[in-house]
Design a protein around this motif. Structure first.
Motif, PDB file in Angstrom:
ATOM      1  N   PHE A 169     -25.736  30.982 -10.201  1.00  0.00           N
ATOM      2  CA  PHE A 169     -24.617  31.295  -9.449  1.00  0.00           C
ATOM      3  C   PHE A 169     -23.411  30.257  -9.980  1.00  0.00           C
ATOM      4  CE2 PHE A 169     -27.563  31.939  -6.083  1.00  0.00           C
ATOM      5  CZ  PHE A 169     -27.674  33.495  -6.085  1.00  0.00           C
ATOM      6  N   GLY A 170     -23.391  30.088 -11.552  1.00  0.00           N
ATOM      7  CA  GLY A 170     -22.549  29.459 -12.046  1.00  0.00           C
ATOM      8  C   GLY A 170     -22.381  27.823 -11.953  1.00  0.00           C
ATOM      9  N   LEU A 171     -23.506  27.588 -11.097  1.00  0.00           N
ATOM     10  CA  LEU A 171     -23.763  26.100 -11.220  1.00  0.00           C
ATOM     11  C   LEU A 171     -24.717  25.621 -12.232  1.00  0.00           C
ATOM     12  CD1 LEU A 171     -23.833  25.734  -7.210  1.00  0.00           C
ATOM     13  CD2 LEU A 171     -22.134  25.150  -8.718  1.00  0.00           C
ATOM     14  N   PRO A 172     -24.242  24.405 -12.770  1.00  0.00           N
ATOM     15  CA  PRO A 172     -25.238  23.867 -13.877  1.00  0.00           C
ATOM     16  C   PRO A 172     -26.312  23.220 -13.253  1.00  0.00           C
ATOM     17  CG  PRO A 172     -23.067  22.424 -13.865  1.00  0.00           C
ATOM     18  CD  PRO A 172     -23.019  23.824 -13.035  1.00  0.00           C
ATOM     19  N   MET A 173     -27.453  23.097 -14.057  1.00  0.00           N
ATOM     20  CA  MET A 173     -28.762  22.996 -13.603  1.00  0.00           C
ATOM     21  C   MET A 173     -28.652  21.307 -12.795  1.00  0.00           C
ATOM     22  SD  MET A 173     -31.651  23.589 -12.683  1.00  0.00           S
ATOM     23  CE  MET A 173     -32.143  25.244 -13.342  1.00  0.00           C
ATOM     24  N   PRO A 174     -27.984  20.460 -13.565  1.00  0.00           N
ATOM     25  CA  PRO A 174     -28.092  19.022 -12.974  1.00  0.00           C
ATOM     26  C   PRO A 174     -27.474  18.926 -11.685  1.00  0.00           C
ATOM     27  CG  PRO A 174     -27.601  19.060 -15.221  1.00  0.00           C
ATOM     28  CD  PRO A 174     -27.411  20.367 -15.026  1.00  0.00           C
ATOM     29  N   VAL A 175     -26.128  19.523 -11.524  1.00  0.00           N
ATOM     30  CA  VAL A 175     -25.851  19.626 -10.257  1.00  0.00           C
ATOM     31  C   VAL A 175     -26.497  20.347  -9.145  1.00  0.00           C
ATOM     32  CG1 VAL A 175     -23.620  20.759  -9.024  1.00  0.00           C
ATOM     33  CG2 VAL A 175     -23.410  19.859 -11.287  1.00  0.00           C
ATOM     34  N   ILE A 176     -27.455  21.281  -9.399  1.00  0.00           N
ATOM     35  CA  ILE A 176     -28.301  22.065  -8.517  1.00  0.00           C
ATOM     36  C   ILE A 176     -29.325  20.894  -7.916  1.00  0.00           C
ATOM     37  CG2 ILE A 176     -29.901  23.791  -7.910  1.00  0.00           C
ATOM     38  CD1 ILE A 176     -28.210  25.466  -9.805  1.00  0.00           C
ATOM     39  N   VAL A 177     -29.865  20.308  -9.049  1.00  0.00           N
ATOM     40  CA  VAL A 177     -30.924  19.281  -8.721  1.00  0.00           C
ATOM     41  C   VAL A 177     -30.410  18.302  -7.898  1.00  0.00           C
ATOM     42  CG1 VAL A 177     -32.687  17.656  -9.605  1.00  0.00           C
ATOM     43  CG2 VAL A 177     -32.376  19.801 -10.815  1.00  0.00           C
ATOM     44  N   PHE A 178     -29.128  17.541  -8.131  1.00  0.00           N
ATOM     45  CA  PHE A 178     -28.607  16.549  -7.455  1.00  0.00           C
ATOM     46  C   PHE A 178     -28.188  16.984  -5.944  1.00  0.00           C
ATOM     47  CE2 PHE A 178     -24.443  14.017  -7.383  1.00  0.00           C
ATOM     48  CZ  PHE A 178     -25.066  13.084  -6.673  1.00  0.00           C
ATOM     49  N   ALA A 179     -27.890  18.177  -5.879  1.00  0.00           N
ATOM     50  CA  ALA A 179     -27.633  18.862  -4.462  1.00  0.00           C
ATOM     51  C   ALA A 179     -28.956  18.848  -3.687  1.00  0.00           C
ATOM     52  CB  ALA A 179     -26.964  20.222  -4.702  1.00  0.00           C
ATOM     53  N   ILE A 180     -29.961  19.386  -4.226  1.00  0.00           N
ATOM     54  CA  ILE A 180     -31.187  19.265  -3.557  1.00  0.00           C
ATOM     55  C   ILE A 180     -31.646  18.107  -3.222  1.00  0.00           C
ATOM     56  CG2 ILE A 180     -33.697  19.951  -3.746  1.00  0.00           C
ATOM     57  CD1 ILE A 180     -32.787  22.189  -5.708  1.00  0.00           C
ATOM     58  N   ILE A 181     -31.564  17.269  -4.034  1.00  0.00           N
ATOM     59  CA  ILE A 181     -31.912  15.757  -3.734  1.00  0.00           C
ATOM     60  C   ILE A 181     -31.207  15.285  -2.762  1.00  0.00           C
ATOM     61  CG2 ILE A 181     -32.155  13.546  -4.718  1.00  0.00           C
ATOM     62  CD1 ILE A 181     -34.472  15.130  -5.494  1.00  0.00           C
ATOM     63  N   VAL A 182     -30.011  15.414  -2.655  1.00  0.00           N
ATOM     64  CA  VAL A 182     -29.003  14.588  -1.624  1.00  0.00           C
ATOM     65  C   VAL A 182     -29.523  15.309  -0.283  1.00  0.00           C
ATOM     66  CG1 VAL A 182     -26.732  14.599  -0.775  1.00  0.00           C
ATOM     67  CG2 VAL A 182     -27.142  14.108  -3.230  1.00  0.00           C
ATOM     68  N   ALA A 183     -29.711  16.674  -0.323  1.00  0.00           N
ATOM     69  CA  ALA A 183     -29.946  17.410   0.903  1.00  0.00           C
ATOM     70  C   ALA A 183     -31.108  17.006   1.614  1.00  0.00           C
ATOM     71  CB  ALA A 183     -29.939  18.906   0.733  1.00  0.00           C
ATOM     72  N   ALA A 184     -32.351  16.776   0.639  1.00  0.00           N
ATOM     73  CA  ALA A 184     -33.623  16.145   0.974  1.00  0.00           C
ATOM     74  C   ALA A 184     -33.353  15.016   1.476  1.00  0.00           C
ATOM     75  CB  ALA A 184     -34.421  16.171   0.019  1.00  0.00           C
ATOM     76  N   TYR A 186     -30.656  13.416   2.864  1.00  0.00           N
ATOM     77  CA  TYR A 186     -29.844  13.396   4.047  1.00  0.00           C
ATOM     78  C   TYR A 186     -30.769  13.714   5.294  1.00  0.00           C
ATOM     79  CZ  TYR A 186     -26.771  14.866   7.759  1.00  0.00           C
ATOM     80  OH  TYR A 186     -26.184  15.106   8.887  1.00  0.00           O
ATOM     81  N   VAL A 187     -31.643  14.799   4.962  1.00  0.00           N
ATOM     82  CA  VAL A 187     -32.717  15.242   6.201  1.00  0.00           C
ATOM     83  C   VAL A 187     -33.244  13.796   6.486  1.00  0.00           C
ATOM     84  CG1 VAL A 187     -34.467  16.622   6.903  1.00  0.00           C
ATOM     85  CG2 VAL A 187     -32.327  17.746   5.718  1.00  0.00           C
ATOM     86  N   ILE A 188     -34.090  13.302   5.272  1.00  0.00           N
ATOM     87  CA  ILE A 188     -35.240  12.472   5.631  1.00  0.00           C
ATOM     88  C   ILE A 188     -34.257  11.117   6.459  1.00  0.00           C
ATOM     89  CG2 ILE A 188     -36.438  10.610   4.518  1.00  0.00           C
ATOM     90  CD1 ILE A 188     -37.063  12.408   2.399  1.00  0.00           C
ATOM     91  N   LEU A 189     -33.222  10.945   6.033  1.00  0.00           N
ATOM     92  CA  LEU A 189     -32.454   9.665   6.538  1.00  0.00           C
ATOM     93  C   LEU A 189     -32.156   9.643   7.887  1.00  0.00           C
ATOM     94  CD1 LEU A 189     -30.946   7.993   3.285  1.00  0.00           C
ATOM     95  CD2 LEU A 189     -32.778   7.115   4.502  1.00  0.00           C
TER      96      LEU A 189
END
Lengths: 354, 499
Positions: A169-184, A186-189
């Motif tokens: 969706f126009g988002l580069p792969m590093p940004v997607i990975v970063f977003a997934i990691i941050v979301a995970a 956040y949920v854990i913490l």
């Protein structure tokens, strides 16, 4: 109860100073962006900003792991070496065992977890302080990589770059990975017992032990998480370049720690969150990009970046001093309530001459 | 009434020194037991045995009629015994609700079930009449509110026995009233309470039953009606002044060495005024947490002073500890092991620590080993440190009494005018105590002013020229030598103003 509240670092009512202290990381980032935008309005263009976010992902992903470690008042100096050795093992597997990109990604993350587990073993089981442990593994992991490659660069197959340079969706792969990691993270913490207990441990390790929390497991988890994040960060960047040099990731531990602290994680434990990594990584990347963009003397850039990091650590120290102050033993109630029974009138002081 | 908790000939000694001896006590269900005793009477040791922190040397306990032998604090917690200490065990960066549930969060699909957690917390807080939001960080609460959170934790675990250890020390009068209401309500709900306090009026008001401890023994016990406050004080004291105190060999001079004029620090001490004369031994008596050690640290410049002035020889004292040492102050800390000595360094190194700069030899200030050796040997003889070789033996190898002599000795090297001694005989056997008292007398006789801080009243009465009494950070009494009275001094320390 107005009296005792006055002694608290954060009042319950609206207090601009407390609010500013709380969001100081965001404020600093906004100020820096504003500063560069005034010097060079084009800095605010979607292109530049997008690029900054993309480049911030690399440090950011590793900084998420670092936040976990810092929350326990620990530190992980080995992340730069893990960034190198994790992708290296994945690359060797691709070259020699014809593993695909998904497999390589998996190997990279698992290798990071294993290296984190080694750190955890020394810190938790052998009780060697984190600074010393990870300083040693910093050299160990990189040394092992140098032995495997004889200090030669490793070229990755082309399909790796297909992954690294892909967009969704126009988002580069590093940004997607970063977003997934941050979301995970956040949920854990925020939403799991594990996360909240990590905060408790960082606030008062002895208290956590007394409360019967699984302190060994908590501590082990944060180092494994940090190893996984560091290795993943390395793989994401390598998959854009397609080549792994011997010096890759060297010295990066400092950018990663600085990013976490700039984003509001405390070196003293118990303070920070998943978004600390985002804010901190963006701040560092913005400074770097801004300095290039505004054409400031190239040789001045490390100095200015250092200055920003210095300010962040200074703020953290001040915040901790304030916190320590509020924890001092209180012997008598703070007498700002006029109705308090301990009015000086009731004293029986008499001072006889000897 | 059957006993909820029974103690049967319970004893504990530390390295052969008894702390609790042969204690037999039954705590029936549903009562509020008040417990009083001087510092060192054995209250903390007793509580630590009940709480699974230390193991008894001999004797046994029963809980609901069954043998009870807690190995860890978790065992005590699981049995249904909760402790509310003066120093709370809360995580200031977590919310009220998280603090209550931190060891066992309610879960849904692996995540914390926030709705359930907050609902249950609100119910607990309502029971305690605490109007705080479950999601407020504990760091934002006042001390009294934090204590209620600690009580909420005990309620949440359905503790049958709740032990309060000096709970009101840092509370305002209103917070204290509220705590009492809560404790009464808990009792009405069937909980059993043990209430330990230095504030006798509180104990009298709250308890049904009283236990008095002295020197590790249960010396009196009975329904609270049997005790009025003077009777409580009498039960706590009541021993002979022993003959371990050397007679004072000198008289204080008129010259004022140290004068405190209205020293205050918010939350610590308030309006402290006194004068200390040349050659005088001035005692400061106070219970644990009365602010006596904090005052000493303020005078020595280790802790900050809010307002008021300190004079030394009529000159205001400002500046840091280093400067104060240069002006002739010496400080013997109550934490000999952590703050007073380098345990692994040699005795000589410890002795020379404070004055090492004076032994520098020009031009580059290399240490004059010969002169240093002569001086340290001199001090060693002066305070009679029993060691084979002070240049090679580590401080760790010495007995407690001899370690303390090293701490005093290191200051002697600089010939200070003011000695601040904080609990100089703690953890020291009787023989060594006598030697330390003799050293203190000699210090005064040679013209130093001595500020002697102690929680042992007997020791102060035996060695001092004058005693100031502190309670809750204020000076509540001052006694000249001819007016020394154990009962009056204790009353001042307990702030039960003798009417």
């Amino acid at each position: 109860m107005t009296g005792p509240l006055a002694s608290n670092p954060v009042g319950r009512s609206f207090d601009p100073a407390a609010l500013a202290a709380r969001y100081s990381a965001v404020l600093i980032l906004l100020l820096i962006i504003a500063g560069f935008a005034i010097a060079e309005p084009a800095f605010l263009s979607a292109d530049t900003m997008g690029n900054t976010v993309k480049q911030a992902s690399f440090i950011g992903i590793a900084a998420v792991g670092m936040v976990f470690v810092l929350l326990t008042a620990g530190i992980d100096l080995s992340v730069g070496s893990i960034m190198y050795l994790g992708p290296l093992l994945a690359g060797i597997a691709m070259r020699d065992m014809e593993v695909g990109v998904t497999g390589a990604l998996l190997i990279s993350v698992l290798a990071g977890a294993a290296m984190g587990a080694i750190n955890a073993f020394f810190v938790v089981a052998l009780r060697i302080i984190p600074f010393i442990t990870t300083l040693a593994t910093l050299f160990l992991f990189r040394g092992f990589g140098a032995y495997l490659t004889s200090s030669r660069q490793l070229d990755f197959p082309d399909e790796v770059r297909g992954f690294g340079l892909a967009t969704v969706f126009g988002l580069p792969m590093p940004v997607i990975v970063f977003a997934i990691i941050v979301a995970a993270a956040y949920v854990i913490l925020v939403h799991t017992p594990l996360g909240r207990q990590i905060y408790a441990f960082g606030n008062d390790a002895e208290g956590a032990r007394k409360a019967g929390l699984p302190t060994a497991r908590l501590q082990a988890f944060v180092y494994i998480a940090s190893g996984m994040c560091a290795s993943l960060a390395g793989f994401v960047l390598i998959s854009q370049i397609g080549r792994l040099d011997t010096g890759f990731g060297e010295g990066r531990e400092f950018s990663v720690i600085a990013a976490a602290v700039l984003g509001g994680a405390s070196l003293f434990g118990g303070v920070g969150g998943a978004f600390s990594a985002v804010i901190g990584a963006l701040t560092i990347q913005t400074v770097q990009a801004g300095l290039v963009y505004t054409g400031i003397n190239l040789y001045l850039q490390p100095l200015l970046l250092g200055l920003v990091i210095f300010i962040a650590v200074l703020l953290d120290g001040l915040r901790q001093a304030r916190l320590d102050d509020s924890r001092r033993r209180i012997i008598r109630p703070f007498v700002s309530t006029p109705a308090s029974m301990s009015s000086p009138k009731s004293r029986t002081t008499k001072e006889p001459s000897p | 009434m059957s006993a909820l908790l029974g103690l049967h000939r319970l004893s504990k000694s530390w390295f052969g020194v008894p702390a609790v001896t042969d204690m037999t006590l039954e705590i029936p269900a549903g009562i509020c037991l008040g417990m009083i005793g001087e510092n060192g009477a054995g209250k903390s040791t007793l509580m630590n045995m009940i709480g699974g922190v230390v193991a008894p040397t001999s004797g046994s306990m029963t809980w609901r009629g069954e043998p009870y032998d807690p190995k860890t604090p978790a065992d005590a917690k699981a049995s249904g015994i909760a402790f509310i200490h003066q120093e709370l065990n809360l995580f200031t960066n977590l919310t009220v609700a998280e603090n209550i549930f931190v060891d066992e969060f309610p879960r849904r699909l692996g995540l914390i079930d926030k709705r359930q957690m907050i609902g249950r917390t609100r119910a607990l807080l309502d029971r305690l009449n605490l109007h705080a939001e479950p999601e407020t960080p504990v760091g934002n609460l006042a001390p009294g509110e934090r204590q209620l959170v600690e009580i909420a934790k005990a309620l949440h675990r359905e503790a049958a026995l709740i032990i309060f250890d000096e709970p009101t020390t840092s509370l305002t009068a209103r917070e204290t009233d509220k705590l009492f209401e809560t404790i009464r309500a808990l009792r009405a709900d069937g909980a059993t309470i043990v209430y330990i306090s230095h504030i006798l009026g509180e104990v009298k008001a709250l308890s049904d039953h009283l236990a008095v401890l002295r020197d590790g023994h249960l010396v009196d016990e009975g329904p609270i009606e049997r005790f009025d406050i003077p009777a409580m004080i009498n039960a706590m004291i009541g021993r002979e002044l022993s003959a371990i105190y050397p007679a004072r060999s000198s008289q204080p001079a008129d010259e004022v060495v140290l004068e405190a004029d209205g020293l205050s620090q918010a939350g610590v001490v308030e309006d402290i005024c006194f004068k200390l004369h040349r050659g005088e031994i001035l005692g400061i008596f106070g219970l644990m947490g009365s602010g006596r050690s904090e005052l000493a640290r303020m005078i020595f410049g280790v802790d900050p002073t809010g307002s008021g002035t300190l004079f030394m020889h009529d000159q205001p004292v400002t500046g840091d500890t280093r400067e104060r040492i240069a002006r002739g102050m010496a400080f013997v800390t109550e934490n000999r092991r952590e703050e007073g000595l380098m345990m692994d360094a040699t005795i000589s190194d410890n002795l020379s620590l404070v004055t090492i700069e004076d032994f520098g030899r020009p031009p580059v200030a290399l240490i004059d080993r010969e002169r240093l050796k002569a001086r340290t040997e001199g001090v060693r003889d002066e305070v009679r440190i029993k060691a084979a070789n002070i240049a090679t033996q580590a401080a760790r190898a010495l007995s407690g009494g001899n370690q303390q002599k090293v701490v005093i000795g290191k200051w002697l090297l600089g010939a200070p005018q003011l000695f601040i001694l904080d609990e100089p005989t703690r953890g020291v056997d009787v023989g060594a105590k006598h030697e330390i008292y003799t050293i203190i007398d000699k210090l005064a006789a040679s013209g130093s002013a001595v500020l002697l801080i102690s929680s042992e009243l007997e020791e102060l009465m035996g060695t001092c020229d004058r005693i100031l009494v502190m309670a809750q950070g204020e000076i509540t009494g001052a006694f000249a030598k001819d007016a020394f009275s154990e009962a009056a001094i204790i009353a001042a320390a307990f702030k039960e103003v003798a009417a």
